[in-house]
Design a protein around this motif. Structure first.
Motif, mmCIF file in Angstrom:
data_model
loop_
_atom_site.group_PDB
_atom_site.id
_atom_site.type_symbol
_atom_site.label_atom_id
_atom_site.label_comp_id
_atom_site.label_asym_id
_atom_site.label_seq_id
_atom_site.Cartn_x
_atom_site.Cartn_y
_atom_site.Cartn_z
ATOM 1 N N CYS A 33 -22.655 59.277 -6.738
ATOM 2 C CA CYS A 33 -21.354 58.650 -6.500
ATOM 3 C C CYS A 33 -20.262 59.266 -7.381
ATOM 4 N N LEU A 34 -20.361 59.018 -8.684
ATOM 5 C CA LEU A 34 -19.378 59.582 -9.623
ATOM 6 C C LEU A 34 -20.129 60.315 -10.737
ATOM 7 N N PRO A 35 -20.748 61.466 -10.431
ATOM 8 C CA PRO A 35 -21.609 62.115 -11.432
ATOM 9 C C PRO A 35 -20.877 62.490 -12.711
ATOM 10 N N ASN A 36 -19.570 62.697 -12.612
ATOM 11 C CA ASN A 36 -18.814 63.040 -13.827
ATOM 12 C C ASN A 36 -17.992 61.864 -14.331
ATOM 13 N N ARG A 196 -24.016 60.783 2.984
ATOM 14 C CA ARG A 196 -23.279 61.992 2.655
ATOM 15 C C ARG A 196 -21.797 61.635 2.525
ATOM 16 N N THR A 197 -21.185 62.046 1.433
ATOM 17 C CA THR A 197 -19.745 61.837 1.265
ATOM 18 C C THR A 197 -19.111 63.196 0.985
ATOM 19 N N GLY A 198 -17.794 63.209 0.909
ATOM 20 C CA GLY A 198 -17.092 64.473 0.693
ATOM 21 C C GLY A 198 -17.562 65.201 -0.551
ATOM 22 N N LEU A 276 -16.467 52.870 6.792
ATOM 23 C CA LEU A 276 -16.682 53.512 5.495
ATOM 24 C C LEU A 276 -16.427 55.017 5.608
ATOM 25 N N PHE A 277 -16.647 55.545 6.805
ATOM 26 C CA PHE A 277 -16.522 56.995 6.985
ATOM 27 C C PHE A 277 -15.373 57.383 7.901
ATOM 28 N N HIS A 324 -16.217 59.719 -2.252
ATOM 29 C CA HIS A 324 -17.394 59.042 -2.796
ATOM 30 C C HIS A 324 -17.201 57.574 -2.490
ATOM 31 N N LEU A 325 -18.284 56.794 -2.528
ATOM 32 C CA LEU A 325 -18.147 55.406 -2.089
ATOM 33 C C LEU A 325 -17.350 54.546 -3.062
#
Ligand code: SAM
Ligand code: SF4
Length: 330
Positions: A33-36, A196-198, A276-277, A324-325
């Motif tokens: 989701c937010l790896p950074n 899968r997200t952007g 959501l998409f 990301h979600l």
């Protein structure tokens, strides 16, 4: 009494359920989701205020929405989270107020959440192994979150669900541990297929796994598919006569997932997202500035429904405009 929802789309689906994102911000760094971690966008608008949120929910409630889920980002990091929950739960027509959280500080806060009128909680737990939990979420907090789960039972929550994103190579060998885990707990643990997200295209290729591995294993162990209740969302739920808890599967890539879609989403900046998409949202914020705009706001919501598509088209590789979600509330 449950209202007949008035919001409908061109495919005969009705929408009694709104997922409201309170913020894009998050204090975790989940690898899918937010790896950074959360990074503020330049020129980012403020999140909706309590008053704007109140007007939004009143408009939806007047259109037959009776269930609201607060989500994010991490909704509980808003300093006015309890005020928002207390306000929404007191609004006419709102029968169920739920939220989704990463479980941060849940031990200390579970009772306050309940007292504010929240009645259903989804807690994200992607692994039952502390090291692996840390690898996936960036936080060594599994044991603390487990205590938070117990605090929810003690506080009085009757609906407690666990969200587990199914991740090839990261938690797919833990299925039997998860099944044992719910054995004596009144929870529903839902496996969610990785979407899968952007921003997670490579990650998706490495870690996506079809939910059929879950259903096949459950059926082979004597679990049964629970009959769908009227108005239930897209999760398939399994029960076992000897298990207190249930296991669910949310498989957005399965055929017909979208036919039971019963939810709309509003972002933390006040944009209506029909899927959501989908390709971006429709801002409603300008219609949240005065109480007198309620009718105009409701007319706008109803008229936007013609743009809701039959499916998310994820099968064709679409991941819409969603980076990301956390950006529009998972
Ligand atoms: N921060 C809260 C949390 O994690 O529970 C609420 C927001 S989070 C976006 C909502 C749910 O979406 C979580 O259960 C999370 O695991 C799930 N999620 C996030 N990104 C996902 C993805 N790409 N595919 C599947 N589920 C995802
Ligand atoms: Fe934060 Fe939830 Fe995304 Fe994890 S899944 S990074 S907790 S918003």
């Amino acid at each position: 009494m449950v209202h007949e929802p008035l919001i409908a789309d061109a495919f005969g689906r009705r929408f009694p359920y709104l997922r409201l994102s309170l913020t894009d911000k998050c204090n975790f760094r989940c690898s899918y989701c937010l790896p950074n971690g959360y990074a503020k966008n330049k020129n980012e608008e403020d999140d909706l205020s309590l008053l704007e949120i109140t007007r939004m929910v009143e408009a939806f409630a007047g259109l037959g929405v009776w269930k609201i889920r607060l989500t994010g980002g991490e909704p509980t990091i808003r300093s006015d989270f309890l005020d928002i929950a207390a306000r929404i739960s007191s609004l006419s027509g709102i029968q169920k107020l739920a939220f989704t959280t990463n479980g941060y500080k849940l031990v200390e806060r579970a009772q306050d959440y309940y007292n504010a009128g929240l009645r259903a909680i989804n807690i994200s737990i992607d692994s039952l192994k502390p090291e692996q939990f840390k690898t996936i979420t960036g936080h060594d907090r599994l044991l603390e979150i487990m205590d938070g789960l117990e605090a929810c039972f003690a506080a009085g929550f009757s609906t407690v669900k666990i969200n587990t994103v199914l991740l090839k190579g990261l938690n797919d060998t833990e299925l039997d541990d998860f099944i044992r885990f719910v054995d004596d707990k009144p929870v529903s643990l839902r496996f969610i297929e990785l979407m899968r997200t952007g921003n997670n295209q490579d990650y998706f290729k490495r870690h996506h796994l079809s939910g059929s591995v879950i259903s096949n294993r459950l059926l082979s162990l004597g679990w049964h598919v629970q009959a769908r209740e009227d108005g239930a969302g897209p999760a398939v739920e399994f029960y076992h006569p000897k298990s207190v808890g249930k296991i669910g599967l949310i498989a957005p890539y399965s055929k017909d997932f979208c036919t039971s879609c019963n939810r709309l989403r509003v972002s933390s900046k006040g944009a209506l997202h029909l899927c959501l998409f989908g390709e971006g949202g429709y801002s409603l914020r300008h219609l949240l500035q005065q109480d007198e705009q309620k009718q105009e706001l409701q007319d706008q919501i109803v008229s936007l429904m013609v743009y809701k598509k039959s499916s998310h088209f994820l099968h064709e590789g679409n991941s819409g405009a969603t980076p990301h979600l956390a950006s529009i509330g998972g």
